[in-house]
Each structure stands twice: as C-alpha cells, then as structure tokens.
Design an enzyme around this catalytic site. Structure first.
Site, PDB file in Angstrom:
ATOM      1  N   ASP A 108       3.523   9.464  -1.023  1.00 52.81           N
ATOM      2  CA  ASP A 108       2.338   8.719  -0.608  1.00 52.81           C
ATOM      3  C   ASP A 108       2.122   7.574  -1.575  1.00 52.81           C
ATOM      4  OD1 ASP A 108       0.056   8.244   0.943  1.00 52.81           O
ATOM      5  OD2 ASP A 108      -0.558  10.350   0.908  1.00 52.81           O
ATOM      6  N   HIS A 152       0.821  -1.225   0.000  1.00 53.97           N
ATOM      7  CA  HIS A 152       0.000   0.000   0.000  1.00 53.97           C
ATOM      8  C   HIS A 152       0.850   1.269   0.000  1.00 53.97           C
ATOM      9  CE1 HIS A 152      -4.097  -1.747   0.791  1.00 53.97           C
ATOM     10  NE2 HIS A 152      -3.331  -2.786   1.029  1.00 53.97           N
TER      11      HIS A 152
HETATM   12  P1  ADQ Z   1      -3.019   6.270   4.734  1.00 55.64           P
HETATM   13  O1  ADQ Z   1      -1.639   6.821   4.814  1.00 55.64           O
HETATM   14  O2  ADQ Z   1      -3.750   6.137   6.015  1.00 55.64           O
HETATM   15  O3  ADQ Z   1      -3.023   4.855   3.979  1.00 55.64           O
HETATM   16  P2  ADQ Z   1      -4.957   7.762   2.891  1.00 55.64           P
HETATM   17  O4  ADQ Z   1      -5.099   7.028   1.624  1.00 55.64           O
HETATM   18  O5  ADQ Z   1      -4.682   9.220   2.738  1.00 55.64           O
HETATM   19  O6  ADQ Z   1      -3.786   7.235   3.726  1.00 55.64           O
HETATM   20  O7  ADQ Z   1      -6.270   7.660   3.795  1.00 55.64           O
HETATM   21  C1  ADQ Z   1      -6.897   6.480   4.119  1.00 55.64           C
HETATM   22  C2  ADQ Z   1      -8.291   6.761   4.699  1.00 55.64           C
HETATM   23  O8  ADQ Z   1      -8.214   7.451   5.939  1.00 55.64           O
HETATM   24  C3  ADQ Z   1      -9.189   7.588   3.793  1.00 55.64           C
HETATM   25  O9  ADQ Z   1     -10.385   6.895   3.591  1.00 55.64           O
HETATM   26  C4  ADQ Z   1      -9.428   8.893   4.557  1.00 55.64           C
HETATM   27  O10 ADQ Z   1     -10.742   9.388   4.425  1.00 55.64           O
HETATM   28  C5  ADQ Z   1      -9.199   8.493   5.996  1.00 55.64           C
HETATM   29  N1  ADQ Z   1      -8.672   9.653   6.743  1.00 55.64           N
HETATM   30  C6  ADQ Z   1      -7.481  10.249   6.551  1.00 55.64           C
HETATM   31  N2  ADQ Z   1      -7.355  11.288   7.408  1.00 55.64           N
HETATM   32  C7  ADQ Z   1      -8.474  11.341   8.133  1.00 55.64           C
HETATM   33  C8  ADQ Z   1      -8.947  12.210   9.175  1.00 55.64           C
HETATM   34  N3  ADQ Z   1      -8.207  13.220   9.622  1.00 55.64           N
HETATM   35  N4  ADQ Z   1     -10.177  11.965   9.697  1.00 55.64           N
HETATM   36  C9  ADQ Z   1     -10.922  10.949   9.227  1.00 55.64           C
HETATM   37  N5  ADQ Z   1     -10.534  10.103   8.259  1.00 55.64           N
HETATM   38  C10 ADQ Z   1      -9.336  10.292   7.719  1.00 55.64           C
HETATM   39  C11 ADQ Z   1      -2.135   3.998   3.258  1.00 55.64           C
HETATM   40  C12 ADQ Z   1      -1.162   4.676   2.283  1.00 55.64           C
HETATM   41  C13 ADQ Z   1      -1.922   5.486   1.232  1.00 55.64           C
HETATM   42  C14 ADQ Z   1      -2.943   4.593   0.521  1.00 55.64           C
HETATM   43  C15 ADQ Z   1      -3.800   3.828   1.525  1.00 55.64           C
HETATM   44  C16 ADQ Z   1      -4.674   2.777   0.832  1.00 55.64           C
HETATM   45  O11 ADQ Z   1      -0.264   5.526   2.994  1.00 55.64           O
HETATM   46  O12 ADQ Z   1      -1.032   6.039   0.292  1.00 55.64           O
HETATM   47  O13 ADQ Z   1      -3.780   5.382  -0.297  1.00 55.64           O
HETATM   48  O14 ADQ Z   1      -2.994   3.139   2.467  1.00 55.64           O
HETATM   49  O15 ADQ Z   1      -3.895   1.882   0.097  1.00 55.64           O
END
Ligand code: ADQ
Length: 468
Positions: free
Chosen positions: A368, A160
């Site tokens: 990311d 991921h």
């Molecule tokens: P994350 O680094 O956690 O995941 P991201 O894809 O930005 O990153 O977000 C995942 C989920 O978390 C989204 O559904 C988002 O809505 C939710 N989220 C983020 N910040 C939030 C907040 N402040 N409050 C509520 N909800 C929040 C990892 C990788 C990413 C990749 C994902 C999926 O780092 O690059 O996209 O996995 O593979």
C-alpha cells in the site's frame, strides 16, 4: 502569489463534505491562490469520433475562489487509458502483482494519447506563473507532454501508490519512457522513504543517474528533486465527525450491539492489494489457536466495491464470499458469527464512530502506498481506552507508525498471534502506544503534507545544489 493548478484523474469539489482528505488538504491553497482543479469529469462523451470529442468544450465551473475544469473521455480512451493501462498495468505492477498485469500496446498508446489530451486542454487554462501539482499514476507523462508543447511552469508530481523495486518496474515494456518522463517534473514526491530508494536505484541502474546532493538526481540532462512526503489525514475534521451526532450514534449502536464481544475492524476498498483473503485466513488461525476468542471476538470487514469493470476484482469478490461463508459455517454459533462481511460503502460520517467502537483494527495490505484507514483509526480512538492497530509492514504508513503491532500479512500464524496480542494488550501499554501514534498522526497531518510539498515545489530552483 502564484496560482495553484491541481491536476488529477478525477476532481472533487473541495467545499462538499464527501470530497475526501485530498480535497480538504488542497482547499486552502486553492482558495488562497484562486486556484484551478483540472481532470476527467468521470463521464464518457456521447461521441465515438475522437476529433469531435477533443474539440468538445470543457466544463469550467467557478465557485467562490476555486475553478473546477473537467472534460469527458471517449469510451475507447477510458478503456485503454483508465481501465487498461492505469488500472490493468500500473496499479498491479506498482503493487508487485506482475501476475495480474495485462501488457497490451493498445493500452500504452491510449495512456499516452490521453495524457497528451490532458496536456492540450490544460495548456488553454494556464498562466505563465502558475504552479502545477499533478497527482498519481494516471498522469506520469503529463509534464513531459506539457514541456514538449513549450510549458515552462514549475510542475510537481506526487505518486500516491508505491514505487516498486527496479526489476519489477522493468517488467513494464514502457518502463524507460515512464521513468524518463518523471524527469520533466521539478519535484517528484513519494509516500515513503522506501519508494524514494526504489526510484533512485532504478534511475542509477537503468539510466546512469548520479546523486546530486541529498535530494537530487541527475539524469537525461535534467536535475530532479525527489523526496518522501507521507500523506496524512485531516485530524480535526475526523475528531469533529466522531463527536457529531452521526458519529456518536454509530458508536453507541456498535457498543450496544457488541457489548459482550470485542470488535475487530477491517475497512478497505475491495482490492487485491489490501490483503483481504490473507486477513480472513489469519482470523481463522486465531480462532483455531486461541479458542478463547470464539464467541468473544467478531470481525467486521467492510469492503467497498471498487473497479468492478476490471476482471481481477471479480475473482477477489468470489474468494471473499467463499472464505467468509466457510469461517462462519465452521465456527459460527446460533448467537455468534465470527465475521460480518459487508460488501458496501460506509458513509464517511459514520466511520469515526465505527472505528472508535473497535478494539482492534486490521490494516494488513500486501502492499500500500500509505493507507489512511490506519491513521483514521488512531485519530478516532478514545485516548483513555484506545483500540490497537495491527498494521502490515508493507503499508507506507508503517514507516511512521512504528508503535502499532507490525505484521507480515503473508505470515498467517504470525499475524494471528499479533491479533491475539492486540486483543489482550493491557490498558497501560495501549495508552502509551496510542499516544505516540496520535502525536505523529497529528503532527504530520494532511495540511502538513500539502504545505510541505508545495513549499518544496516553490523552492525547487533555490534548492538546486550549487555544483549543478
Ligand atoms: P486507497 O487505496 O483508496 O488510496 P486508503 O488510503 O486506504 O486507500 O483509503 C482512502 C480513503 O478511503 C480513506 O479515507 C478511507 O476512509 C476511505 N475508505 C476506504 N475503504 C472504505 C470503505 N469500505 N467505506 C468507506 N470509506 C472507505 C490510495 C493509495 C493509498 C493512499 C491513498 C492516499 O492506495 O495507499 O493512502 O491513495 O494517498
């Protein structure tokens, strides 16, 4: 039909509304095949005796057609495997932050030990024709451990987070072991084409791998299929959340509160990969260079608490508190604060309404894997008056979302100018960019992602080039 067995560090009950996109994506395949989701329970076992912990039972819960199997970790395993190696070595290195990596042989040992533990426990659940799908950096060596114990099942892996360029990967003392371990899988999926390229270059340079047809690499006496499978979101779920009562209430509240002002949004985990300080600097430049935005644009930055027991995250928290305090102190008026910084989680059901009220989203990570917030923001917009996405070129999502305003988040002035352009973009241009973006987010949604990956995994043998 082969049963699907999903393995990830943490599991989620796919039927629960807060389960998140991955769970929603996997629900269908798990239900259809009577599947199993296996992982750490998130709890630390009471015992300090590893042997006793090892023999402790797994919690196996079957609801409907899906089984969740979890087990506890000891404190030491958690500290070395999870905090130490996964989040103290692999996470920073894969996000190009060698300066934050804490290389310690104890962590590497704990990481290997827990992957062996995952393998031993998983083997007790497996049937010969199960298809296994392993997720993310916590479990890179899992297939190698399973193979060492005689497992012949088809096993796929999805990373991921980004795959760094070879010389950055090579800073990890165990890099060769990690990359060799990947060849125990039948299919390795990455988020973006750039990740596939980095991986190919690594194995070509470090292990003398040869390309075997367009999607295969041959090294360590094995032929591995690799590919980019950009993860998506559940667009339908997101749209229905936007239209539900909570979504509409949130939208109406935000529009009411900010009726005189344009709203800029940042929604992230508080993580150093997300480029939050750089974003605040860029917003400050915007106010300096284009003073007409003072009093008329407000940035709401939501940064949910994350990994608070890893040291580097404390520094970031302090830095954000200080940067946001300074910008509000320097530019704020009695009736206007430039930044509203909220160090808390926002309930998932409220996000779509919040996104829809935003005129501009700032998704500006330094690195990311994908970034789903970018896709969620696009899905939540009103197509007749859509907000604009300012997106870092270093997010995996940038390979797909070319019609966003792409920025280099290290370039403060360039990012400030892009934000200004987004704020002043004419409606017709916003509509045409948004419609192209929405099409792609819809087409390559999370269901497309899991189906495409699982189809490729099921067909790995047939897909082997004839010459192998
Ligand atoms: P994350 O680094 O956690 O995941 P991201 O894809 O930005 O990153 O977000 C995942 C989920 O978390 C989204 O559904 C988002 O809505 C939710 N989220 C983020 N910040 C939030 C907040 N402040 N409050 C509520 N909800 C929040 C990892 C990788 C990413 C990749 C994902 C999926 O780092 O690059 O996209 O996995 O593979």
């Amino acid at each position: 039909m082969n049963r699907l067995v999903v393995v990830s560090n943490r599991t989620a009950d796919p039927r629960k509304p807060a389960a998140g996109g991955l769970a929603v994506a996997l629900r269908e395949s798990l239900e259809r095949t009577g599947g199993v989701w296996f992982g750490w329970s998130g709890k630390l076992g009471e015992t300090v005796d590893r042997e006793a912990a090892e023999q402790s039972d797994m919690r196996v819960r079957t609801t409907g057609n899906v089984t969740l199997a979890t087990f506890d970790l000891t404190r030491e395993d958690h500290d070395t495997y999870y905090l130490g190696y996964s989040n103290g070595v692999l996470w920073p290195v894969c996000h190009y932050r060698l300066d934050l990596a804490k290389f310690d042989t104890r962590f590497a040992k704990g990481y290997r030990r827990v992957n062996q533990l995952f393998a031993r426990k998983l083997l007790t659940l497996l049937k010969p024709d199960d298809i296994i799908w392993v997720h993310d950096y916590h479990l890179i060596p899992l297939a190698a451990e399973l193979r060492a114990a005689g497992c012949k099942n088809r096993i796929g892996f999805f990373l991921h987070i980004p795959m760094p360029p070879p010389l950055i990967m090579a800073a990890i003392p165990e890099h060769e072991w990690l990359m060799r371990s990947l060849f125990a899988y039948d299919l390795v999926g990455f988020q973006a084409q750039s990740d596939v390229t980095h991986f190919s270059h690594y194995v070509e340079a470090e292990a003398g791998a040869v390309r075997w047809g367009p999607n295969h690499l041959r090294a360590f006496d094995r032929t591995l299929q690799v590919g980019a499978y950009p993860i998506g979101i559940d667009v339908e779920e997101f749209v229905s959340l936007a239209e539900a009562q909570d979504g509409r209430d949130m939208f109406a509240r935000m529009r009411g509160e900010y009726s005189r002002r344009r709203l800029l949004l940042g929604v992230d985990r508080l993580d150093y990969s997300k480029g939050l300080p750089q974003r605040i600097h860029a917003f400050r430049q915007l106010l300096e260079r284009h003073p007409e935005n003072r009093d008329s644009a407000t940035l709401i930055q939501i940064a949910s608490p994350s990994r608070e027991d890893v040291g580097a995250y404390d520094d970031l928290r302090r830095e954000m508190d200080s940067l946001c305090g300074a910008i509000n102190g320097d530019f704020g008026e009695l009736d206007w604060m430039p930044v509203r910084y909220i160090h808390r989680n926002v309930a998932r059901k409220r996000l779509p309404g919040l996104y829809r009220a935003g005129r501009v989203a700032l998704v500006t990570p330094l690195r990311d894997g994908m970034n789903l917030v970018a896709k969620e923001f696009i899905a939540a917009q009103d197509p007749a008056d859509p907000g604009m996405l300012v997106l870092s070129r270093f997010a995996g999502a940038a390979e797909q979302l070319k019609e966003a305003l792409l920025v280099n988040p290290y370039d403060t002035q360039g990012t400030a100018e892009a934000i200004h352009r987004a704020l002043t973009m004419p409606l017709t241009e916003r509509i045409s960019r948004h419609s192209a973006l929405l099409n792609r987010v819809r087409k390559q949604d999370v269901h497309w992602w899991s189906e495409t990956f699982l189809k490729a995994l099921a067909g790995t043998e047939a897909a082997l080039p004839k010459t192998s």
